[in-house]
Design an enzyme around this catalytic site. Structure first.
Site, PDB file in Angstrom:
ATOM      1  N   CYS A  14       0.907  -1.370   0.041  1.00  0.00           N
ATOM      2  CA  CYS A  14      -0.055  -0.170   0.045  1.00  0.00           C
ATOM      3  C   CYS A  14       1.139   0.901  -0.086  1.00  0.00           C
ATOM      4  O   CYS A  14       2.499   1.110  -0.797  1.00  0.00           O
ATOM      5  CB  CYS A  14      -0.795   0.145   1.163  1.00  0.00           C
ATOM      6  SG  CYS A  14      -1.825   1.725   1.511  1.00  0.00           S
ATOM      7  N   ASP A  24      -8.509  -2.687  -8.214  1.00  0.00           N
ATOM      8  CA  ASP A  24      -8.494  -1.734  -6.985  1.00  0.00           C
ATOM      9  C   ASP A  24      -9.368  -0.579  -7.288  1.00  0.00           C
ATOM     10  O   ASP A  24      -8.962   0.357  -8.393  1.00  0.00           O
ATOM     11  CB  ASP A  24      -6.850  -1.656  -6.884  1.00  0.00           C
ATOM     12  CG  ASP A  24      -6.544  -1.167  -6.189  1.00  0.00           C
ATOM     13  OD1 ASP A  24      -7.363  -0.356  -5.397  1.00  0.00           O
ATOM     14  OD2 ASP A  24      -4.918  -1.030  -5.647  1.00  0.00           O
ATOM     15  N   HIS A  84      -7.712  -3.205  -4.067  1.00  0.00           N
ATOM     16  CA  HIS A  84      -6.980  -2.946  -2.929  1.00  0.00           C
ATOM     17  C   HIS A  84      -6.495  -3.159  -1.588  1.00  0.00           C
ATOM     18  O   HIS A  84      -7.522  -3.951  -0.821  1.00  0.00           O
ATOM     19  CB  HIS A  84      -6.863  -1.175  -3.308  1.00  0.00           C
ATOM     20  CG  HIS A  84      -5.578  -0.560  -1.822  1.00  0.00           C
ATOM     21  ND1 HIS A  84      -4.100  -0.515  -3.231  1.00  0.00           N
ATOM     22  CD2 HIS A  84      -5.297  -0.125  -0.872  1.00  0.00           C
ATOM     23  CE1 HIS A  84      -3.847   0.904  -2.740  1.00  0.00           C
ATOM     24  NE2 HIS A  84      -3.764   0.541  -1.118  1.00  0.00           N
TER      25      HIS A  84
END
Length: 240
Positions: free
Chosen positions: A125, A173, A204
């Site tokens: 991330c 995502d 995500h």
């Protein structure tokens, strides 16, 4: 394989003392991996992934990149409140400073006995974007970036990256459009030591076990790809 862990202090380039969770393999030494956090801080999920990497033969440091903003920041990964708090920390983070702090952790691991002077970087991330930044700024031996949103706006840094690098993206995502993933893939198309994996149906943070994010199939597919890439480019026998 028995793994041990502890909290250690990484000296930063400006004389600071950055805490880091460190996991070691049963051999006690090996090449290093700097594991960079998501926006939630250093959580149980990150500590478990550090142990997983140690089980694969690496000495893993998870630096507390929010250490300049607060002590032991660890936010809930499964609530909207925790997500909003995490966005607040991310927005306050000095990203160039965080990349420099991560580079200090890389140096810390390379200096450990039994490392062979070798260390790479892996991030999830926000940490995936920072891992890309470390790859451009600090010359790690290998780099792994999971769904690092924002990399698509930093592709002018690609020529500065000499390390083998692998990217993982989720096809669905909501924070990182597939078009951005494809631009990253195109930017590295002439780099034989670069790989890009786009995981079908995944959103995500698909590796995070929180029900808000987890995509089991993508997580199970990506992790063996990551370990194989690390073992290819950062062999664990260097530390034994």
């Amino acid at each position: 394989m028995t793994v041990s862990d502890s909290t250690e202090v990484v000296p930063t380039h400006d004389g600071g003392r950055m805490p880091a969770f460190v996991a070691r393999p049963s051999a006690g030494s090996g090449p290093g991996i700097v594991l960079l956090q998501e926006i939630f801080g250093v959580t149980d999920y990150l500590r478990q992934r550090a142990r997983d990497l140690a089980d694969a033969g690496y000495v893993v440091a998870v630096p507390q990149l929010y250490w300049r903003l607060g002590s032991d920041v660890e936010l809930p990964e499964d609530t909207q409140e925790g997500l909003q708090q995490a966005f607040g920390y991310m927005q306050r983070l000095d990203e160039p400073q965080a990349i420099d702090d991560a580079a200090a952790a890389l140096e810390y691991l390379r200096a450990l006995p039994g490392s062979g002077g070798k260390a790479g970087v892996l991030g999830f991330c926000m940490g995936g974007r920072l891992a890309f930044g470390v790859a451009a700024a600090a010359d790690p031996d290998v780099a792994v970036s999971y769904y690092g949103s924002g990399i698509g706006s930093q592709l002018d840094r690609v020529p500065s990256i000499g390390a083998p690098i692998v990217f993982h993206f989720g096809e669905a995502d909501a924070y990182l459009p597939l078009e951005e993933a494809r631009r990253v893939e195109a930017a590295f198309s002439a780099y034989p030591a670069a790989k890009v994996h786009v995981h079908a149906g995944a959103g995500h943070a698909f590796d995070n076990p929180s029900p808000m994010f987890h995509h089991h199939a993508a997580s199970e597919e990506a992790w063996p790809q990551t370990i194989a890439f690390l073992h290819q480019h950062l062999p664990v026998t260097l530390g034994k």
